[in-house]
Write a protein that holds these residues in place. Structure first.
Motif, PDB file in Angstrom:
ATOM      1  N   SER A  87      32.288  42.160  43.264  1.00 27.30           N
ATOM      2  CA  SER A  87      30.826  42.154  43.261  1.00 27.30           C
ATOM      3  C   SER A  87      30.236  42.287  44.659  1.00 27.30           C
ATOM      4  CB  SER A  87      30.311  40.872  42.602  1.00 27.30           C
ATOM      5  OG  SER A  87      30.715  39.732  43.348  1.00 27.30           O
ATOM      6  N   ASN A 127      41.551  35.424  39.510  1.00 25.52           N
ATOM      7  CA  ASN A 127      40.418  36.012  38.804  1.00 25.52           C
ATOM      8  C   ASN A 127      39.101  35.711  39.529  1.00 25.52           C
ATOM      9  OD1 ASN A 127      39.493  37.397  36.253  1.00 25.52           O
ATOM     10  ND2 ASN A 127      38.329  35.483  36.073  1.00 25.52           N
ATOM     11  N   GLU A 135      36.700  38.695  41.141  1.00 30.29           N
ATOM     12  CA  GLU A 135      35.301  38.898  40.768  1.00 30.29           C
ATOM     13  C   GLU A 135      34.384  38.846  41.987  1.00 30.29           C
ATOM     14  OE1 GLU A 135      34.160  39.868  37.933  1.00 30.29           O
ATOM     15  OE2 GLU A 135      36.144  39.840  36.993  1.00 30.29           O
TER      16      GLU A 135
END
Length: 645
Positions: free
Chosen positions: A622, A614, A618
């Motif tokens: 991003s 995770n 992320e």
């Protein structure tokens, strides 16, 4: 008379100044025009991004931006890939390299070629006469050896008599070349393998497979070698091939790759113990009458005028074919006078320059080359400096395109290569040159000051580091990298001998590790990775991004081999550095989060795996976007984890 230290510095200085030739004859401009057209049409693309050869000895300007260039290329290597779930078949999708994956298409292709009468027994066509060096126009004698080959055995070894020094010079390779050309019509294909190292052997087989139209990218070398041998030596009972392994190191390095079946295998080697493998033919230096015939046939002088000098030359030169060839080249291109040559030889021998020569090494043989080199120092100093470079590389397949730009090539040929060819110090076939190991040894040992020798090796390493590149994602670099491997392995020996630890040395060793990693050669890749790591930790420090890359790539190998504890050790070392240098939210850190997560998943530590997946997802989302391959790969890893849980 300059000492060697002064000469070395002088040749470097001379090399730095590129001056146009003052030759204005019609012949000169005709040659220039021909070369210009040839290399404008044929190889402009090859030279497009090559670095300049004429570099200042102390010019390390490229180091100012080397960090960005080097690291950006290395970050594309296997260790920094975002690894996909093993069970989901994500990640590297290379050819598996299994034997059947290669053999069947190769056999089909070869069958089509061999059945095409237009190429069978056509020695000018690459499809039947592959990699064979150019014929030696000065070859003479050795009729007894040539006529006796393959009378009682399908596998034949040509080695030197045990009384001969280990560096050779008796003409083993020339005999093999001559046999190939004389008997080409007996075979459907003649294949030449440079067996000096496994890297050169693999490259030769790649050339053969590609000559038959097979795509070799991603195929493991061992599978390719076995496939080529099976395809060629089990083709048709009525057809046969000749495969020549030149300069085999020993029986262990070549025995697994000797094909069985139809055809003939010829091996040249300085190694002697071949019992049980093949029929061995030991060759010695020329007989005195053979040596004299060689001189009579090839010297461009009046024998009757100089017979008293020519008749003693075989004894003076030890009847060694290589030394006699060198003497002929020198006399024909300089003095045109055997008596003056013998006088120069006598002076050089009496000066007794220091050499660490092997036991039984004929001293006057080395002096033969020294005479030519000293002459070139006076008239073509750039060519001598080039010898100082290639003396530390492997002896074969040195690519001239590595050292010059296209614009410099014509002058480079005139000022550097042609003088060396005329003096028989090198041989050239197209863009590739070779130099005999004896000549390399003479050049190296002429640098008697170890500090200067180390400095010269570092200069060679600097040159190679600027032109040596491997990119896992750019398959065009794979084959080019394979050409460098024997030369990098040669340089590594000198790195160890002189304890050379520079950023450039670490770079080329790491790049070689990446190449072997991609080839699936775990043992070699780890060897080069660890050598590079030792250097980078000392030179750049343990907290440098280059060091982190080494940790990551070593961890990836252990990961792929199932050594998860070792893999985690190196992954965490890499992560510690990237978090410190780039931050916890940088893609470099995300690589490690994902790869560590994969191991945790494999070990059943699903909670930790989920956290790391995770986190990596992320970061990639991003910084790189939703549709970037890295983001998508981690997303797939997360989905696979959910299904497992």
């Amino acid at each position: 008379m300059m000492d060697l230290n002064e000469l070395y510095k002088w040749t470097i200085s001379a090399l730095q100044s590129v001056t146009a030739s003052n030759i204005t004859t019609i012949v000169f401009w005709t040659v220039v025009a021909f070369i210009t057209v040839l290399f404008t049409v044929i190889i402009p693309k090859l030279f497009k991004s090559k670095k300049e050869f004429l570099k200042d000895e102390h010019n390390l300007e490229f180091l100012n931006n080397k960090q960005d260039n080097t690291e950006s290329s290395i970050k594309l290597q296997s260790g920094n890939l975002v690894k996909g779930d093993r069970n989901a078949n994500y990640g590297n999708s290379q050819n598996s390299g299994k034997l059947q994956d290669v053999t069947n298409p190769l056999k089909s292709t070869i069958n089509q070629v061999m059945e095409n009468g237009s190429v069978i027994n056509n020695y000018e066509d690459d499809k039947s006469f592959i990699n064979v060096p150019q014929r030696n126009n000065l070859f003479s004698g050795r009729e007894d050896i040539l006529n006796s080959l393959f009378k009682n055995s399908q596998v034949q070894i040509i080695t030197q008599a045990q009384t001969i020094h280990d560096l050779g010079g008796v003409g083993k390779t020339s005999i093999a070349i001559e046999y190939a050309y004389r008997n080409k019509d007996l075979y459907n294909a003649v294949l030449w393998i440079n067996a000096e190292s496994f890297a050169s052997l693999s490259k030769s087989y790649i050339d053969i497979a590609q000559a038959f139209g097979l795509d070799t990218l991603g195929v493991k070398p061992e599978a390719l070698i076995l496939a080529v041998n099976q395809a060629l030596f089990n083709f048709d009972p009525n057809e046969k091939c000749l495969i020549i392994f030149d300069n085999a190191k020993d029986r262990q390095s070549i025995e697994p790759y000797i094909p069985k079946g139809n055809g003939h295998v010829l091996i040249t080697s300085r190694y002697h113990d071949w019992n049980g493998i093949a029929c061995v033919k030991q060759i010695d230096v020329f007989k005195e009458e053979e040596a004299l015939d060689f001189l009579k046939n090839n010297l461009d002088v009046n024998y009757d005028k100089y017979y008293s000098y020519i008749n003693v030359m075989p004894q003076v030169l030890g009847c060694t074919p290589l030394a006699l060839t060198q003497a002929v080249a020198y006399i024909n291109n300089t003095t045109q006078n055997p008596s003056l040559y013998l006088e120069e030889l006598k002076i050089k021998t009496s000066n007794n320059f220091s050499m660490n020569k092997p036991e039984g090494y004929p001293y006057t043989v080395a002096t033969t080359w020294q005479v030519s080199v000293d002459k070139l120092k006076e008239i073509k100093p750039k060519s001598v400096y080039f010898l100082y470079i290639i003396a530390f590389l492997a002896s074969n397949n040195i690519n001239l395109a590595w050292f010059v730009t296209q614009d410099e090539f014509s002058e480079f040929m005139i000022e550097v290569i042609e003088p060396l060819e005329k003096c028989s110090l090198i041989t050239r076939q197209g863009l590739f040159i070779s130099i005999h190991k004896l000549v390399q040894m003479v050049i190296r040992d002429s640098i008697t000051d170890e500090a200067i020798q180390k400095e010269q090796i570092e200069e060679v390493i600097n040159i190679m580091s600027q032109i040596y590149h491997f990119d896992l994602h750019n398959q065009e670099t794979w084959e080019e990298t394979s050409l460098f491997i024997p030369h990098i392995e040669s340089l590594m020996d000198y790195m160890e001998k002189f304890d050379i630890k520079t950023e450039q040395a670490g770079y080329i060793l790491h790049t070689t590790g990446c190449y072997y990693d991609n080839q699936g050669n775990i043992e070699e890749s780890l060897k080069f990775y660890f050598k590079a790591l030792e250097i980078t930790e000392k030179v750049l420090g343990v907290n440098h991004s280059f060091t982190a890359t080494s940790y990551n790539n070593i961890g990836a190998i252990y990961d792929n081999q199932g050594y998860y504890d070792e893999a985690l050790e190196f992954y965490f070392k890499a992560l510690k550095i990237t978090e410190k240098i780039s931050g916890v939210n940088h893609p470099d850190s995300a690589y490690s989060y994902n790869n560590i997560g994969l191991i945790y998943k494999t070990q059943g530590n699903y909670d930790e795996a989920h956290k790391l997946y995770n986190k990596a997802y992320e970061i990639f989302k991003s910084t790189l976007g939703d549709n970037h391959p890295n983001t998508l790969t981690v997303k797939e890893n997360m989905e696979s984890l959910k299904q497992t849980v």
